[in-house]
Design an enzyme around this catalytic site. Structure first.
Site, PDB file in Angstrom:
ATOM      1  CB  SER A 144      -0.973   0.098   1.183  1.00 56.38           C
ATOM      2  OG  SER A 144      -0.018   0.072   2.248  1.00 56.38           O
ATOM      3  CB  ALA A 189       1.293   1.765  -5.139  1.00 60.10           C
ATOM      4  CB  CYS A 203       6.016 -10.335  12.239  1.00 60.96           C
ATOM      5  SG  CYS A 203       5.293  -9.041  11.774  1.00 60.96           S
TER       6      CYS A 203
END
Length: 396
Positions: A254, A280, A340
């Site tokens: 993004s 993007a 993560c």
């Protein structure tokens, strides 16, 4: 001047006797002296037995233990810990090799230095302090790095604006703590591939070193495949896919800055390679609208949860993201999927992916269960240090 003393409530010393390096505020019975945020303190049991010395801080984690033995936290201490960490990285074949000069030198509790991260990019060390105590010790740490690394170290950059506890009210700015000459090199090597490293403005210390082994694994699967790299950031997975012989690689993030960095890294290794395109765009929107051309997809999103109170929403996010991938990936495709988030446990993450697979109704096999590499060691007494979870799945 002697450090202040922290005395624990009865039976609250048990975790320290098992060498867990945190003292929680609720375990403290009394404080002798007036320690300030980041000061060294000595911790004692309810029977006044010495338990450890560490950094004092406000918040639920009140002390991060540096040593369970009575030691002076001086230059000898810092150089000893850093020298030990450096020896491990040399044993791992990460330090001082022609193929790789990018690695984590200090990984907090895993290297017995809780609250401290040091990443090495060629001749630059990037320090991040996650505690006020490590912030106060930053110049001693820099001096110890210089002594241990010697002429291999040209720069030490301190990057802790976004990692210091806000309650400490330190208002620290990022800065160079050591700089030899005017040389500026922002390129580092990982497994023979080159990457631009932006330690000044990039996320974390500038690069996600923790995915190095998983990127190498991806390279083995990439040959002849159409690869989609979601949340690409620096495009490192994309570069590895190209090096593995992928037929095409599409990178999505993004952030326009991330896309620019991805394109730079691809061009650095494969200039003019028409197999690669970058977009993007929002990840969920891109995946919902894409066709089913891809037979290798990488899902490596940023942490969906940094606090326990949003764990449920994070797990829903992982389910939704993986469900789209299961629905769109080609038959026989390979999915690399990661979390993560430290508070998302291995079992929670696996259950979220399992739920997404069941929702798709497709046959799915686990090929690999992934974690962080050996230069991000997990202290066996501190399981919280195992934050990176990943699965490699084949989807029929």
């Amino acid at each position: 001047m002697s450090p202040a003393g922290i005395y624990l409530k009865p039976k609250k010393e048990e975790s320290l006797l098992r060498f867990h390096p945190w003292v929680f505020s609720g375990a403290i019975a009394s404080v002798v002296g007036e320690p300030e945020e980041g000061d060294l303190v000595e911790v004692y049991g309810s029977d006044h037995r010495f338990l450890g010395v560490g950094h004092y801080q406000a918040g639920s984690i009140a002390v991060r233990i540096l040593s369970f033995e009575p030691v002076a936290v001086d230059m000898l201490f810092w150089t000893g810990r850093i020298r030990s960490a450096c020896a491990l990285r040399r044993t791992l074949g990460l330090a001082g090799t022609e193929e790789n000069n990018t690695y984590r030198l200090i990984h907090g509790e895993g290297d017995l230095l809780p609250g401290l991260v040091v990443d090495i990019y060629a001749h630059t060390a990037v320090i991040q302090a996650h505690s006020a105590g490590m912030h106060h010790a930053r110049r001693d740490i820099t001096a110890a790095l210089r002594e241990v690394l010697g002429e291999d170290l040209h720069r030490v950059y301190y990057k802790s604006e976004g990692t210091l506890p806000f309650k400490a009210d330190l208002h620290e700015e990022n800065e160079y703590l050591y700089r030899a000459g005017n040389e500026e090199s922002y390129t580092a090597l990982e497994n023979g591939l080159r990457f631009h490293i932006d330690w000044l403005k990039g996320q974390k210390t500038g690069f996600f070193i923790d995915q190095r082994d998983n990127r190498s694994l991806l390279r083995r699967y990439a040959g002849g495949r159409a690869v989609l790299n979601m949340f690409c950031y620096t495009g490192s997975f994309s570069v590895y896919a190209l090096s593995g012989g992928a037929s095409l690689v599409h990178s999505v993030d993004s952030s326009a800055k991330a896309i620019a960095l991805t394109n730079e890294n691809v061009a650095l290794n494969y200039p003019g390679d028409t197999r690669h395109r970058a977009f993007a765009e929002d990840a969920f929107q891109f995946m919902e609208s894409m066709d089913s051309r891809y037979d290798l997809i990488i899902l490596d999103p940023p942490a969906f949860a940094k606090h326990k109170n949003v764990l449920r929403n994070a797990l829903q996010g992982y389910r939704k993201l993986n469900a789209i991938a299961f629905r769109k990936i080609r038959r026989g495709g390979i999915l690399f999927t990661f979390s993560c988030s430290q508070i998302v446990g291995r079992n929670d993450f696996r259950l979220a992916v399992f739920s997404a697979a069941a929702q798709s109704g497709r046959a799915v096999r686990i090929l690999h269960q992934l974690t962080q590499p050996a230069d991000h060691p997990v202290n066996i007494y501190h399981p919280e240090g195992e934050y990176l979870k990943g699965l490699v799945l084949q989807v029929e």
